[in-house]
Scaffold this active site. Structure first.
Site, PDB file in Angstrom:
ATOM      1  N   ARG A  62       0.816  -1.226   0.000  1.00 20.37           N
ATOM      2  CA  ARG A  62       0.000   0.000   0.000  1.00 20.37           C
ATOM      3  C   ARG A  62       0.845   1.269   0.000  1.00 20.37           C
ATOM      4  O   ARG A  62       0.406   2.305  -0.436  1.00 20.37           O
ATOM      5  CB  ARG A  62      -0.903  -0.004   1.225  1.00 20.37           C
ATOM      6  N   LYS A 165       3.015 -19.708   4.400  1.00 16.58           N
ATOM      7  CA  LYS A 165       2.331 -20.263   5.561  1.00 16.58           C
ATOM      8  C   LYS A 165       1.984 -19.136   6.531  1.00 16.58           C
ATOM      9  O   LYS A 165       2.621 -18.098   6.441  1.00 16.58           O
ATOM     10  CB  LYS A 165       3.206 -21.324   6.228  1.00 16.58           C
ATOM     11  N   ASP A 194       6.531 -24.085   1.891  1.00 17.07           N
ATOM     12  CA  ASP A 194       7.048 -24.450   3.205  1.00 17.07           C
ATOM     13  C   ASP A 194       8.550 -24.426   3.032  1.00 17.07           C
ATOM     14  O   ASP A 194       9.111 -25.294   2.362  1.00 17.07           O
ATOM     15  CB  ASP A 194       6.577 -25.859   3.607  1.00 17.07           C
ATOM     16  N   HIS A 195       9.220 -23.434   3.622  1.00 14.70           N
ATOM     17  CA  HIS A 195      10.621 -23.249   3.239  1.00 14.70           C
ATOM     18  C   HIS A 195      11.523 -24.404   3.677  1.00 14.70           C
ATOM     19  O   HIS A 195      12.619 -24.553   3.179  1.00 14.70           O
ATOM     20  CB  HIS A 195      11.154 -21.885   3.708  1.00 14.70           C
ATOM     21  N   LYS A 199      15.071 -26.769   1.725  1.00 12.61           N
ATOM     22  CA  LYS A 199      16.398 -27.062   2.277  1.00 12.61           C
ATOM     23  C   LYS A 199      16.979 -28.291   1.585  1.00 12.61           C
ATOM     24  O   LYS A 199      16.326 -29.328   1.490  1.00 12.61           O
ATOM     25  CB  LYS A 199      16.316 -27.297   3.798  1.00 12.61           C
ATOM     26  N   GLU A 233      15.605 -23.856  18.078  1.00 10.20           N
ATOM     27  CA  GLU A 233      16.118 -22.529  17.732  1.00 10.20           C
ATOM     28  C   GLU A 233      16.672 -21.855  18.971  1.00 10.20           C
ATOM     29  O   GLU A 233      16.199 -22.108  20.079  1.00 10.20           O
ATOM     30  CB  GLU A 233      14.976 -21.660  17.200  1.00 10.20           C
ATOM     31  N   ASP A 252       3.127 -22.561  14.173  1.00 14.42           N
ATOM     32  CA  ASP A 252       4.244 -21.904  13.489  1.00 14.42           C
ATOM     33  C   ASP A 252       5.237 -22.911  12.917  1.00 14.42           C
ATOM     34  O   ASP A 252       5.798 -22.693  11.846  1.00 14.42           O
ATOM     35  CB  ASP A 252       4.953 -20.977  14.494  1.00 14.42           C
ATOM     36  N   HIS A 257       6.580 -27.302   9.102  1.00 16.90           N
ATOM     37  CA  HIS A 257       7.955 -27.770   8.895  1.00 16.90           C
ATOM     38  C   HIS A 257       8.206 -29.175   9.462  1.00 16.90           C
ATOM     39  O   HIS A 257       8.753 -30.039   8.788  1.00 16.90           O
ATOM     40  CB  HIS A 257       8.955 -26.798   9.522  1.00 16.90           C
ATOM     41  N   LYS A 357      11.710 -22.325  20.810  1.00 18.99           N
ATOM     42  CA  LYS A 357      12.562 -21.140  20.702  1.00 18.99           C
ATOM     43  C   LYS A 357      13.344 -20.997  21.996  1.00 18.99           C
ATOM     44  O   LYS A 357      12.949 -21.511  23.033  1.00 18.99           O
ATOM     45  CB  LYS A 357      11.707 -19.896  20.460  1.00 18.99           C
TER      46      LYS A 357
HETATM   47  C1  BG6 Z   1       9.521 -19.946  10.199  1.00 20.55           C
HETATM   48  C2  BG6 Z   1       8.894 -19.644  11.526  1.00 20.55           C
HETATM   49  O1  BG6 Z   1       8.611 -20.579   9.356  1.00 20.55           O
HETATM   50  O2  BG6 Z   1      10.644 -20.789  10.404  1.00 20.55           O
HETATM   51  C3  BG6 Z   1       9.898 -18.991  12.459  1.00 20.55           C
HETATM   52  O3  BG6 Z   1       7.785 -18.776  11.336  1.00 20.55           O
HETATM   53  C4  BG6 Z   1      11.141 -19.828  12.574  1.00 20.55           C
HETATM   54  O4  BG6 Z   1       9.326 -18.777  13.736  1.00 20.55           O
HETATM   55  C5  BG6 Z   1      11.666 -20.226  11.201  1.00 20.55           C
HETATM   56  O5  BG6 Z   1      12.111 -19.085  13.271  1.00 20.55           O
HETATM   57  C6  BG6 Z   1      12.782 -21.248  11.319  1.00 20.55           C
HETATM   58  O6  BG6 Z   1      13.344 -21.436  10.074  1.00 20.55           O
HETATM   59  P1  BG6 Z   1      14.854 -21.941   9.928  1.00 20.55           P
HETATM   60  O7  BG6 Z   1      15.040 -22.122   8.473  1.00 20.55           O
HETATM   61  O8  BG6 Z   1      15.718 -20.874  10.543  1.00 20.55           O
HETATM   62  O9  BG6 Z   1      14.931 -23.220  10.702  1.00 20.55           O
END
Ligand code: BG6
Length: 507
Positions: A62, A165, A194-195, A199, A233, A252, A257, A357
Site C-alpha cells: 500500500r 504459511k 514451506d521453506h 532445504k 532454535e 508456526d 515444517h 525457541k
Molecule cells: C519460520 C517460523 O517458518 O521458520 C519462524 O515462522 C522460525 O518462527 C523459522 O524461526 C525457522 O526457520 P529456519 O530455516 O531458521 O529453521
C-alpha cells in the site's frame, strides 16, 4: 553466498533448468520477508545466471513508493551482499519495479493489470506471471479472488500463485481456504510454500532413501525402534509477537515444517520422481498418522514457554516480557509430541517431535534409532552397547552420520560407539542455497514437487485437531510449562520420553 563464476565446482556440479521469461509479483513487498529472504534469493538466482534476462520483479504494497525508492530500499537491505557485486546489482535492480496496490480496490486491480502489460512490453516477460502472497494470511483468500476477478489467473500455464504459511489456522479453516483458492484457479497453479522443503538436506532425505538400495529394506518397524524429529532454535520471538501470539509453536513450526520432515521420512517410495507421485505418497502417510493418544492428548503432548535466562552480562527476556507479548500469555514457544503412523511400515514405531525457541542450540535433525542387537556378546565402553543411529542433520553442519559399535583397541573384546560422517561442506565445498532460492526458482519453473498440495495441508491440520480442540475448549488440560532460556525445554518433555525409557538426543 558464493559467486558461481568464481567457483568451478558449483558450475560443474549443478544441473539447472531454465526459467522462462517471467514477472514475479510480490504482494506485501514492503514487509520483512521481501527484503530478508525473497529479494536476496532472487539476487542469488541472478548471480548464478539462472534468471532469464527477460525477468522483472514488481513489488506491490500500500505504501506510495516509486520504483526508485523500492530499489533503494532493497539495495539498503542487501548492502553487505551488494558490496562485492555492485555491477550485478545495478543490472539486476533495473528489473525491479513498484506499484502501490490495495487488492481490495477495483481501481487498483485495473492499475495492476496495466502495469503488468507495460512490464511485459519493456521486459519481454510474455505474460508469464508468478504472484507471491507475502501478506497477512487473512488476505490470502480475498487476494486470490481479486486476481481471478481481474482475469489475471485465466491462463493456468502462465499464471501461478505462491502462498506463504500459515495456510489456515486449523482443519476447518484450511479446508475453507482451499475451496476458495481452488475456485480461483486450478490446483496446479497454487504453490503453498514451506521453506523447509527448500532445504537441500530435507530433499536429501528422499535421495538417501530412494537412491541407495541398502536403506529401504531396513527403513521400517522391523529394524527401527523410534524416530525423533527436532527443530530447535536459539532465537526468541524477535519482533513478530503480533503474529506469534496467535500462532504459537504448534501452528508456526509443527503443523508445517516438522510435519513435512515427518512425511518425507516416513512416506512410501513413489513410483516415479514426479510431483504428483511424491505428493501422493506424502499425503497418504499423513492421512494415517495420528497422535499417540487422541482421546487424551495431554498424555502425548507437552507445551512450554521460555522464561528468562542467559547471564548477568547477557540477560535474556522471558517470553512474557518480550515487546508486544501479553504479560499473561499462554502461547507455547515449545512443543513436544508423540505420534504413530498406522500402516504396515510403521505400526507401533513411536515418532517423537519437538520444537522450541530459546533452546540450548540451533539444530534441526531427524534421528532414526535402530533396534538393539538381539544378544549382547560384548561389554561396551559405554556400559551396554548403544543402538545404531542414523542422524540426518538438516542444519547447521548439514550432512548425515551413522553411529555404530566397533571393537575397542586392546587385548579384550569390548565394543565402543563410533561415527561415520558425511558433511555437505566437506564433500561439495560450498554451503547450500537458502531454501527460498530453490523454491522461488521452482515456482517460476512451474515445478510443484517441493510445494504442499491442498490435501496434504488438510491432512497435516487434521493430525493436530485433538490438541487444537482441547486448547480451544479446555486449555487447562494442556498447561504451559516454563523452561529457562538456553536449556532444552521443560522437564515434562523429558518425562514424555522417559515413560518409554528413552532420552531426547542432545548433541
Ligand atoms: C519460520 C517460523 O517458518 O521458520 C519462524 O515462522 C522460525 O518462527 C523459522 O524461526 C525457522 O526457520 P529456519 O530455516 O531458521 O529453521
Amino acid at each position: 553466498m558464493s559467486n558461481p563464476t568464481t567457483n568451478p565446482l558449483r558450475v560443474g556440479l549443478r544441473q539447472e533448468r531454465v526459467i522462462a521469461p517471467q514477472c514475479l509479483i510480490i504482494f506485501g513487498a514492503s514487509g520483512d520477508l521481501t527484503q530478508r529472504k525473497l529479494v536476496p534469493a532472487l539476487f542469488e538466482l541472478y548471480k548464478q545466471r539462472r534468471l532469464p534476462s527477460e525477468f522483472a520483479l514488481l513489488g506491490c504494497a500500500r505504501r506510495p513508493w516509486s520504483d526508485e525508492e523500492f530499489r533503494n530500499r532493497m539495495a539498503n537491505a542487501l548492502k553487505k551482499e551488494i558490496a562485492n557485486h555492485s555491477l550485478e546489482w545495478a543490472q539486476f535492480s533495473s528489473g525491479l519495479f513498484y506499484e502501490s496496490i490495495d487488492l481490495q480496490r477495483s481501481e487498483d486491480l485495473l492499475k495492476l493489470g496495466t502495469r503488468l502489460e507495460e512490464i511485459d512490453r519493456i521486459r519481454a516477460t510474455h505474460g508469464n506471471r508468478t504472484f507471491y502472497f507475502s501478506v497477512s494470511p487473512k488476505f490470502y483468500g480475498s487476494g486470490c479472488r481479486a486476481l481471478a476477478s481481474a482475469g489475471l489467473l485465466n491462463d493456468p500455464k502462465r499464471s501461478r500463485i505462491v502462498i506463504e504459511k500459515p495456510f489456515g489456522r486449523d482443519y476447518g479453516s484450511a479446508q475453507a481456504l482451499n475451496q476458495l483458492v481452488q475456485s480461483c484457479g486450478k490446483e496446479s497453479q497454487i504453490y503453498r510454500i514451506d521453506h523447509y522443503l527448500g532445504k537441500e538436506t530435507v530433499q536429501n532425505i528422499l535421495v538417501l532413501r530412494f537412491a541407495n538400495a541398502i536403506f529401504e529394506p531396513i527403513w521400517n518397524r522391523n529394524y527401527i525402534s523410534s524416530i525423533q524429529i527436532t527443530a530447535a532454535e536459539t532465537v526468541g520471538v524477535e519482533d513478530r509477537a503480533g503474529y506469534y501470539e496467535s500462532a504459537g509453536a504448534l501452528r508456526d513450526m509443527v503443523q508445517n515444517h516438522l510435519t513435512q520432515m515427518l512425511a518425507i521420512t516416513a512416506m512410501e517410495p513413489p513410483g516415479h520422481f514426479d510431483p504428483e507421485a511424491i505428493r501422493n505418497e506424502k499425503a497418504k502417510v499423513l492421512q494415517v498418522a495420528r497422535l499417540a493418544d487422541e482421546a487424551e492428548p495431554w498424555n502425548c503432548c507437552v507445551r512450554g514457554q521460555y522464561g528468562k535466562g542467559g547471564s548477568l552480562k547477557d540477560p535474556i527476556l522471558a517470553y512474557k516480557d518480550e515487546p508486544g507479548v501479553d504479560a499473561n500469555s499462554t502461547t507455547e514457544t515449545y512443543v513436544a509430541l508423540k505420534l504413530f503412523i498406522d500402516n504396515w511400515r510403521w505400526q507401533g514405531v513411536p515418532f517423537y517431535m519437538r520444537t522450541g525457541k530459546r533452546l540450548a542450540k540451533r539444530l534441526s535433525e531427524v534421528v532414526l534409532t535402530f533396534r538393539e542387537a538381539p544378544v549382547h556378546l560384548f561389554d561396551s565402553a559405554g556400559g551396554s552397547p548403544t543402538a545404531n543411529q542414523l542422524i540426518l542433520r538438516i542444519q547447521p553442519n548439514e550432512g548425515a552420520e551413522f553411529h555404530f559399535e566397533v571393537k575397542s583397541p586392546g587385548s579384550g573384546m569390548r565394543s565402543r560407539p563410533v561415527e561415520m560422517d558425511f558433511s555437505y561442506d566437506e564433500s561439495f565445498g560450498e554451503p547450500s542455497d537458502e531454501g527460498y532460492v530453490r523454491l522461488l526458482a521452482d515456482a517460476m519453473l512451474g515445478d510443484p514437487t517441493l510445494f504442499t498440495r491442498g490435501d496434504e495441508v488438510e491432512a497435516a491440520w487434521r493430525l493436530y485437531t485433538p490438541i487444537l480442540e482441547l486448547l480451544e475448549n479446555n486449555p487447562w488440560q494442556l498447561p504451559i510449562h516454563k523452561y529457562e532460556s538456553r536449556t532444552w525445554g521443560p522437564a515434562e518433555s523429558d518425562a514424555l520420553l522417559a515413560k518409554d525409557r528413552l532420552l531426547w538426543r542432545r548433541p
